[in-house]
Design a protein around this motif. Structure first.
Motif, mmCIF file in Angstrom:
data_model
loop_
_atom_site.group_PDB
_atom_site.id
_atom_site.type_symbol
_atom_site.label_atom_id
_atom_site.label_comp_id
_atom_site.label_asym_id
_atom_site.label_seq_id
_atom_site.Cartn_x
_atom_site.Cartn_y
_atom_site.Cartn_z
ATOM 1 N N LEU A 148 0.855 -1.191 0.000
ATOM 2 C CA LEU A 148 0.000 0.000 0.000
ATOM 3 C C LEU A 148 0.887 1.235 0.000
ATOM 4 C CD1 LEU A 148 -3.163 -0.378 0.242
ATOM 5 C CD2 LEU A 148 -1.845 -2.293 1.131
ATOM 6 N N PHE A 153 -1.049 -0.944 -4.435
ATOM 7 C CA PHE A 153 -2.208 -0.055 -4.422
ATOM 8 C C PHE A 153 -1.804 1.368 -4.042
ATOM 9 C CE2 PHE A 153 -3.773 -4.291 -3.821
ATOM 10 C CZ PHE A 153 -4.951 -4.325 -4.547
ATOM 11 N N ASP A 154 -2.529 2.317 -4.624
ATOM 12 C CA ASP A 154 -2.329 3.728 -4.290
ATOM 13 C C ASP A 154 -3.602 4.475 -4.665
ATOM 14 O OD1 ASP A 154 -1.203 6.570 -4.336
ATOM 15 O OD2 ASP A 154 0.611 5.421 -3.878
ATOM 16 N N ASN A 155 -3.822 5.626 -4.041
ATOM 17 C CA ASN A 155 -4.993 6.431 -4.406
ATOM 18 C C ASN A 155 -4.621 7.680 -5.186
ATOM 19 O OD1 ASN A 155 -3.882 8.027 -2.424
ATOM 20 N ND2 ASN A 155 -5.528 7.716 -0.929
ATOM 21 N N ASN A 156 -3.351 7.808 -5.568
ATOM 22 C CA ASN A 156 -2.885 8.948 -6.361
ATOM 23 C C ASN A 156 -3.118 8.641 -7.840
ATOM 24 O OD1 ASN A 156 -1.480 10.920 -7.745
ATOM 25 N ND2 ASN A 156 0.245 10.928 -6.339
ATOM 26 N N PRO A 157 -3.977 9.413 -8.513
ATOM 27 C CA PRO A 157 -4.290 9.114 -9.921
ATOM 28 C C PRO A 157 -3.087 9.199 -10.853
ATOM 29 C CG PRO A 157 -5.214 11.235 -9.263
ATOM 30 C CD PRO A 157 -4.738 10.570 -8.014
ATOM 31 N N VAL A 213 -1.549 5.513 -10.176
ATOM 32 C CA VAL A 213 -2.394 4.375 -10.555
ATOM 33 C C VAL A 213 -2.231 4.087 -12.051
ATOM 34 C CG1 VAL A 213 -4.780 3.578 -10.814
ATOM 35 C CG2 VAL A 213 -4.072 4.764 -8.723
ATOM 36 N N ASN A 260 -5.976 1.134 -8.091
ATOM 37 C CA ASN A 260 -6.610 2.120 -7.224
ATOM 38 C C ASN A 260 -7.014 1.458 -5.907
ATOM 39 O OD1 ASN A 260 -8.649 3.946 -6.041
ATOM 40 N ND2 ASN A 260 -8.404 5.050 -7.965
ATOM 41 N N SER A 261 -6.769 2.150 -4.813
ATOM 42 C CA SER A 261 -7.080 1.603 -3.487
ATOM 43 C C SER A 261 -8.563 1.310 -3.299
ATOM 44 C CB SER A 261 -6.603 2.566 -2.396
ATOM 45 O OG SER A 261 -5.208 2.749 -2.465
ATOM 46 N N THR A 262 -9.392 1.867 -4.165
ATOM 47 C CA THR A 262 -10.827 1.591 -4.107
ATOM 48 C C THR A 262 -11.109 0.098 -4.219
ATOM 49 O OG1 THR A 262 -11.259 3.721 -5.143
ATOM 50 C CG2 THR A 262 -13.053 2.131 -5.163
ATOM 51 N N TYR A 263 -10.260 -0.611 -4.947
ATOM 52 C CA TYR A 263 -10.486 -2.034 -5.203
ATOM 53 C C TYR A 263 -9.777 -2.939 -4.194
ATOM 54 C CZ TYR A 263 -11.900 0.044 -9.630
ATOM 55 O OH TYR A 263 -12.508 0.820 -10.581
ATOM 56 N N THR A 294 -6.882 2.505 6.796
ATOM 57 C CA THR A 294 -6.423 1.498 5.838
ATOM 58 C C THR A 294 -6.329 0.123 6.486
ATOM 59 O OG1 THR A 294 -5.160 3.168 4.615
ATOM 60 C CG2 THR A 294 -4.555 0.860 4.268
#
Length: 217
Positions: free
Chosen positions: A90, A116-120, A123, A134-137, A162
């Motif tokens: 992560l 995983f990361d939430n930075n577009p 990703v 994406n951390s969404t998944y 998290t």
């Protein structure tokens, strides 16, 4: 593999060092070594080595010492290095990227299967053959692939939420670089904390001691 009840953390933390030194001896063609010789090499005492190994049954023979290959293999088994446990990462920033690219997970009993990361802007990038997701998944991935552990290279303020998500998805073990003390909030979690700042301050203390007389040695 049987559980080893009552073995202290200090003993467990020495096992990787034994494994590394024995591996170096194997590469040099050394076939056997006494506890005294190993102690001199590792700057421990022979008594300490015998006590440590006796926690797991003891592997030497009096008058012979240790078979280097056999002891190396046994310590690898104790550490679980042949189990190929799956792990995810992560945080694909500088630290996470460096760990993913340069850590030999397979040699240490692990197999990295997801990042995983939430930075577009991160990703979709490829790191060591894996696409940053994406951390969404995260939960869907964990429930499908069932990783045994997670590496946390995320900001401290993001760690609690998290880990809650990961724990609810079945991940209970963490290699934690976040500087958030998970063990206080998650008593059931297995945590190995890595505080790079603490390590650097420990070095600073030793530098301070080294130069404590005010003169450069």
């Amino acid at each position: 593999m049987p559980k080893h009840e009552g073995v202290s953390l200090s003993v467990i933390k020495r096992l990787p060092r034994y494994y590394r030194f024995l591996g170096d001896l194997l590469e040099k063609g050394v076939t056997r070594i006494s506890s005294r010789e190993l102690a001199q090499l590792m700057r421990l005492t022979a008594s300490q080595i015998r006590q440590d190994l006796n926690c797991f049954g003891g592997f030497g023979q009096q008058g012979y010492g240790y078979n280097v290959a056999a002891l190396h293999k046994e310590i690898g088994n104790i550490l679980g290095l042949n189990n190929n446990y799956t792990i995810i990462l992560l945080g694909a920033g500088n630290l996470g990227r460096a760990i993913a690219k340069h850590m030999d997970f397979e040699a240490r009993g692990l197999h990295l299967i997801g990042i995983f990361d939430n930075n577009p802007t991160v990703v979709g990038q490829q790191i060591k053959g894996l696409t940053v997701a994406n951390s969404t998944y995260l939960e869907d991935f964990c429930r499908e692939r069932k990783p045994k552990a997670a590496i946390l290279c995320i900001p401290k303020e993001a760690a609690h939420e998290t880990v809650e998500r990961l724990m609810s998805a079945g991940v209970k073990c963490f290699w934690n670089f976040s500087h958030y003390d998970l063990s206080l909030a998650f008593e059931d979690a297995v945590v190995e904390n890595v505080h790079l700042g603490d390590s650097l301050m420990t070095l600073c203390y030793q530098i301070n001691e080294y130069y404590s007389d005010g003169e450069e040695k």
